[in-house]
Design a protein around this motif. Structure first.
Motif, PDB file in Angstrom:
ATOM      1  N   PRO A 321       0.835  -1.206   0.000  1.00  0.00           N
ATOM      2  CA  PRO A 321       0.000   0.000   0.000  1.00  0.00           C
ATOM      3  C   PRO A 321       0.871   1.259   0.000  1.00  0.00           C
ATOM      4  CG  PRO A 321      -0.645  -1.504   1.768  1.00  0.00           C
ATOM      5  CD  PRO A 321       0.618  -2.039   1.186  1.00  0.00           C
ATOM      6  N   THR A 323       0.946   5.759  -0.362  1.00  0.00           N
ATOM      7  CA  THR A 323       0.231   7.027  -0.402  1.00  0.00           C
ATOM      8  C   THR A 323       0.955   7.979  -1.348  1.00  0.00           C
ATOM      9  OG1 THR A 323      -0.363   6.695   1.901  1.00  0.00           O
ATOM     10  CG2 THR A 323      -0.711   8.906   1.007  1.00  0.00           C
ATOM     11  N   SER A 365      -3.397   5.270  -2.178  1.00  0.00           N
ATOM     12  CA  SER A 365      -4.244   6.305  -1.596  1.00  0.00           C
ATOM     13  C   SER A 365      -3.546   7.654  -1.818  1.00  0.00           C
ATOM     14  CB  SER A 365      -4.502   6.037  -0.112  1.00  0.00           C
ATOM     15  OG  SER A 365      -3.273   5.833   0.520  1.00  0.00           O
ATOM     16  N   THR A 366      -4.247   8.727  -1.527  1.00  0.00           N
ATOM     17  CA  THR A 366      -3.672  10.040  -1.842  1.00  0.00           C
ATOM     18  C   THR A 366      -3.745  10.967  -0.632  1.00  0.00           C
ATOM     19  OG1 THR A 366      -5.818  10.818  -2.617  1.00  0.00           O
ATOM     20  CG2 THR A 366      -4.348   9.895  -4.276  1.00  0.00           C
ATOM     21  N   SER A 367      -2.889  11.965  -0.671  1.00  0.00           N
ATOM     22  CA  SER A 367      -2.909  12.941   0.414  1.00  0.00           C
ATOM     23  C   SER A 367      -2.382  14.268  -0.118  1.00  0.00           C
ATOM     24  CB  SER A 367      -2.019  12.447   1.565  1.00  0.00           C
ATOM     25  OG  SER A 367      -1.886  13.455   2.530  1.00  0.00           O
TER      26      SER A 367
END
Ligand code: 3HC
Length: 698
Positions: A321, A323, A365-367
Motif C-alpha cells: 500500500p 500514499t 491512496s492520496t494525500s
C-alpha cells in the motif's frame, strides 16, 4: 557414497536428493553422485521406482556456471540424461523452486514430472551466451511441441508450474508436501502399470524446417527484436532446427560440436561476467547478513509526476500500500490518471487483467499533505530537482514521519548529505535513484550519504529486490555512479556534432556497437530541456576553461526540446516518433562551430565510438578511484539495467578490459592532448594500464 546426492528408500521408492546449496547447481560432484545413486536404485531389488528431488530451496537451477572456464569432465549432463532413458524403473522428478537450464534438462530426462505450485522451469542458457546443451533443444520440442519449446529456448524466460502443465512439461501440480506427492505419484504409475515416457522419443526426426517455417521465423524475429546483436538465441534456434530432421542421436552429436563454440565466444564470456557481476553488486562491505533490512509494509511517495508516478506503481505492483502525496488536487488527479493509463495499457497488452489493475489501483491512496506519510515505513521524495525545496520537504517529513521510517530521495544528482542534514535523523536518509520509466527499468541506485546507517542501506537494497529490480550502491557525487559515468558519453556526442559528425552518424555508430538507441535519440526522447535547466541552475559552478554545450543550448533556445516539441537533434513528423535527420541541425551546428572557432571536419566512426565510450570509461575509473562506486563491475550493471547497455558486451568497464587498458589509456591521452582538461586521464586507469591490471578482474 555421495556427499551432495542423498539416497534413501521409502517403501519401494528410492528417493534421490540433490543437496548442493545454494541452488543445487549441477557441478561435477553432483553429476557423479546422480549417476551413482540412480544406478544404485536401478540395481536395488527393493526399489521399484525412483523420485528425484532437490533439497533446500530448489531443484537444480542448472549447470555450475563457474565450471564453464574449465575442461568438461564426464559424466556430462547429457550422458546422465541419456542414461535415464535406459533405466528400466520409472524416474519421477519432483520439482520445486527454479528448475532451470540443465535442471530442466534433468527434469526432461525423468520419465514423469510433478511440480510444486510455485515451481518455475525454463532454459535461460541464451542469457549466458549458450543454449541448452544437454539435449534440451531436442527433448523439449518432443515434449512441449515446437512453438512452446522455442518460446523457452530462444527467449530464455522461465514459466510457472501452471503453464508448464499446460505445455506438457510437467504431468501434475502437487499441493502439500512435494516429496510425499512425488512418492504417491510413483506409487500410482506403478500400480497402474503406466509405461515410462522417454523424452528422446521418437528417436527419428520430428519434421522438416519447411513444415515449421512460420514458427521458426516468428522466433527469429522475436530474437532479433528482443536480443539485438546477441548470437546465442540464433545458435539455440539453429540447434533446434538441426534436430528437426536428424535422428536424436545425430542431433546431440551436432549439439556437442556447437556448444563449445558458443561457450568460448566473447559474448558468452561477457554474459557470464554479467551474471556474477549482478550478484556481486548486491553485496556491500559492512552490510552483511547480520544487518536485517527494515520491513517495508507501507510506502509514501512525494510527487506524482512522471518519476513519482512510476515509483508509486512499483509499490502497487509489489502489493505494498502506498500514499501519493502532492501539493494540489490537480497534480494528484493528473498523476493518478497517468498511472491508470499505464495500467490500462498493461491490460490492453494482456499483461494483467482488469481485476489485477483494480487491485493495484486499490493499493494507492492520496494525500495533500505530509501527514499522509506519517505511517509509512519508507518515504520516497520525487519532487523537482531543487535542493532548497528538497531540504524543506525533508525537514517537514522529519516532523511527521514515524520514528525509524526510512526517508529516501529520488534525486538524480543533488547532494544528499545536505538533504539528510535537514532532518534530525540523517542515518535514516538514503538516495533511491530510479531510472526512467521507474516502473520498467530494472536498476535502482541506492545512495549512501556520509551518515546512512547500514540498516537503511540494507533496506534500500532489499526494496530493489522487492520491486523486482537490481540494487547497486553509489556514494554521493554529482550524478552518483550511473548518470555521472554516462554524462561524458552524452558530452562527447554533443561535441562531435559541433565538430562535424551528424547526429545520425553518431547514433548509428553506437547502435552498431549494440546500444538499443543512439544517445542523441535518447536525449530527444527524455527532453533536451531537462539538462538545459540543470546547466542553467549550475551555471555559477561552471569552470570557464572547460568546453561547454553551446549547440545543445542553442537548440533549446530555439524551442527544440526533442520529441515532445517535434524537433531536437532530429525532427519528428506530425505525431511521429521516428527521428528524421534534420538539415537545420547541420546549419545550426556549423554556425555554433564558427562562433566557437571549431573547425568542422569529417569524423570517422572509430573516433566517434572511442570518444563516446572511453570518455565514459575514464569517468568510470575516476568514480571507482574516488570510492563513489564499490567496484567497476557495479558501473557495468548500472549501464545494463539503467540504460539498456547490451549485456553481451559486459559493460563499458569490461569492454575497456577486453580492448586492453594500455590501448584505452593511449586513446584517452590522445583525446586529452586534442580536447583538453575534460579528458584528464584517471589515475586508476594509468595505474592499471601500467601494471597489467584490469578494472573488472577479468
Ligand atoms: N552456477 C553457479 N552458481 C550459481 C548458479 C549456477 N547455475 N546459479 C546461482 N548461482 C550462485 C549465485 O552466483 C549466487 O552465489 P553467491 O551467493 O556467491 O553470490 C548464489 O548461487 C545464489 O544465487 P542468486 O543470488 O541468483 O539467488 P536467487 O535466489 O536470487 O536466484 C536463481 C536463484 C533463479 C537460480 C538464479 O541464481 C539463477 O538464475 N541462476 C542461474 C540459472 C541458470 O542460468 N541456469 C542455467 C545454467 S547453464 C546450463 O544449465 C547449461 C546446460 O544446458 C548444460
Amino acid at each position: 557414497m555421495s556427499e551432495v546426492v542423498g539416497y534413501e528408500v521409502r517403501g519401494r521408492i528410492a528417493v534421490v536428493t540433490v543437496d548442493n546449496p545454494p541452488v543445487n547447481a549441477l557441478g561435477l560432484p553432483v553429476r557423479e553422485g546422480l549417476m551413482a545413486q540412480i544406478d544404485r536404485a536401478a540395481a536395488d531389488d527393493a526399489v521399484a521406482a525412483i523420485v528425484l528431488i532437490g533439497a533446500g530451496r530448489t531443484f537444480p537451477a542448472g549447470a555450475d556456471i563457474r565450471e564453464f572456464d574449465q575442461p568438461v569432465v564426464e559424466p556430462h549432463l547429457l550422458s546422465i540424461v541419456d542414461h535415464f532413458d535406459t533405466v528400466e524403473k520409472p524416474i519421477v522428478a519432483a520439482v520445486h523452486g527454479t528448475a532451470l537450464g540443465g535442471g530442466l534438462e534433468l527434469v526432461l530426462g525423468c520419465h514423469f514430472r510433478v511440480a510444486a505450485p510455485g515451481a518455475r522451469v525454463g532454459t535461460p542458457e541464451v542469457k549466458l551466451g549458450i543454449f541448452p546443451g544437454a539435449a534440451g533443444t531436442q527433448r523439449l520440442p518432443r515434449v512441449a511441441g515446437l512453438d512452446h519449446a522455442l518460446e523457452l529456448i530462444v527467449l530464455g524466460e522461465p514459466i510457472g508450474a501452471a503453464k508448464a502443465l499446460d505445455y506438457g512439461i510437467i504431468d501434475e501440480i502437487a499441493e502439500g508436501d512435494l516429496l510425499e506427492a512425488g512418492i504417491a505419484f510413483a506409487e500410482k504409475i506403478l500400480s497402474e502399470g503406466t509405461p515410462r515416457r522417454i523424452s528422446s522419443e521418437p528417436r527419428e526426426g520430428i519434421g522438416s524446417p519447411d513444415q515449421f517455417a512460420d514458427i521458426l521465423q516468428k522466433y527469429r524475429d522475436l530474437a532479433g527484436r528482443r536480443m539485438r546483436g546477441q548470437e546465442s538465441p540464433l545458435e539455440a534456434l539453429g540447434s533446434v532446427i538441426d534436430g528437426l530432421e536428424m535422428p536424436y542421436d545425430q542431433a546431440v552429436i551436432a549439439d556437442r560440436a556447437r556448444f563449445p563454440r558458443c561457450k568460448d565466444s566473447d559474448q558468452s564470456k561477457a554474459l557470464r561476467y554479467a551474471f556474477f557481476a549482478e550478484r556481486e553488486a548486491s553485496k556491500i562491505p559492512g552490510v552483511g547478513k547480520d544487518i536485517s533490512p527494515k520491513p517495508v509494509e507501507t510506502g509514501a511517495v512525494i510527487g506524482a509526476g512522471t518519476m513519482g508516478g512510476g515509483i508509486i506503481m512499483c509499490f502497487a505492483d509489489s502489493g505494498i500500500p502506498v500514499t501519493a502525496i502532492e501539493t494540489s488536487q490537480d497534480a494528484l488527479d493528473r498523476g493518478l490518471a497517468m498511472i491508470t493509463k499505464n495500467y490500462q495499457g498493461m491490460v490492453d497488452r494482456g499483461r494483467i487483467d482488469e481485476a489485477e489493475m483494480a487491485r493495484r489501483l486499490g493499493l494507492i491512496s492520496t494525500s495533500l499533505d505530509y501527514s499522509g506519510a506519517a505511517d509509512a515505513d519508507l518515504v520516497i521524495e520525487a519532487a523537482f530537482e531543487d535542493l532548497e525545496l528538497k531540504k524543506t520537504i525533508f525537514a517537514d517529513l522529519d516532523a511527521v514521519a514515524k520514528s525509524g521510517a526510512i526517508l529516501a530521495t529520488n534525486t538524480s544528482y543533488m547532494d544528499i548529505n545536505q538533504i539528510a542534514a535537514a532532518t534530525g535523523r540523517p542515518s535514516d536518509v538514503i538516495g533511491l535513484h530510479f531510472f526512467v520509466p521507474a516502473n520498467v527499468m530494472k536498476m535502482l541506485e541506492v545512495v549512501r550519504t556520509d551518515s546512512s546507517s547500514p540498516q537503511a542501506l540494507a533496506t534500500g537494497m532489499r526494496l530493489a529486490r522487492t520491486f523486482g529490480k537490481v540494487g547497486g550502491l553509489a556514494g554521493v557525487s554529482h550524478g552518483f555512479v550511473a548518470n555521472r559515468s554516462r554524462a561524458p558519453l552524452v558530452r562527447e556526442a554533443n561535441f562531435l556534432v559541433e565538430e562535424g559528425a551528424s547526429p545520425a552518424q553518431i547514433d548509428q555508430v553506437l547502435r552498431e556497437f549494440g546500444m538499443p538507441m543512439g544517445v542523441l535519440a535518447v536525449s530527444d526522447l527524455s527532453g533536451l530541456d531537462v539538462s538545459w535547466r540543470m546547466r542553467k541552475s549550475l551555471a555559477h559552478l561552471r569552470d570557464p576553461d572547460e568546453r561547454y554545450f553551446h549547440l545543445a543550448d542553442r537548440l533549446c533556445e530555439m524551442g527544440r526540446f526533442g520529441r515532445k516539441t517535434g524537433s531536437g537533434w532530429y525532427s519528428y513528423g506530425e505525431g511521429g516518433s521516428l527521428p528524421v535527420p534534420d538539415p537545420e541541425v547541420e546549419e545550426i551546428a556549423a554556425q555554433v562551430a564558427a562562433e566557437q572557432g571549431i573547425e568542422r571536419r569529417q569524423i570517422d566512426d572509430d573516433e566517434i565510438r572511442d570518444r563516446c565510450l572511453y570518455a565514459a570509461v575514464n569517468e568510470g575509473a575516476k568514480i571507482v578511484e574516488e570510492g563513489v562506486a564499490l567496484r567497476a563491475s557495479d558501473i557495468d550493471i548500472m549501464w545494463q539495467y539503467g540504460f539498456g547497455f547490451p549485456k553481451w558486451r559486459g559493460g563499458i568497464m569490461y569492454h575497456a578490459d577486453r580492448v586492453g587498458l594500455p590501448t584505452v589509456l593511449a586513446r584517452v591521452e590522445e583525446f586529452h592532448a586534442a580536447h583538453g582538461k575534460l579528458w584528464q586521464p584517471s589515475a586508476l586507469l594509468r595505474d592499471l594500464a601500467g601494471s597489467g591490471g584490469s578494472f573488472t578482474g577479468t
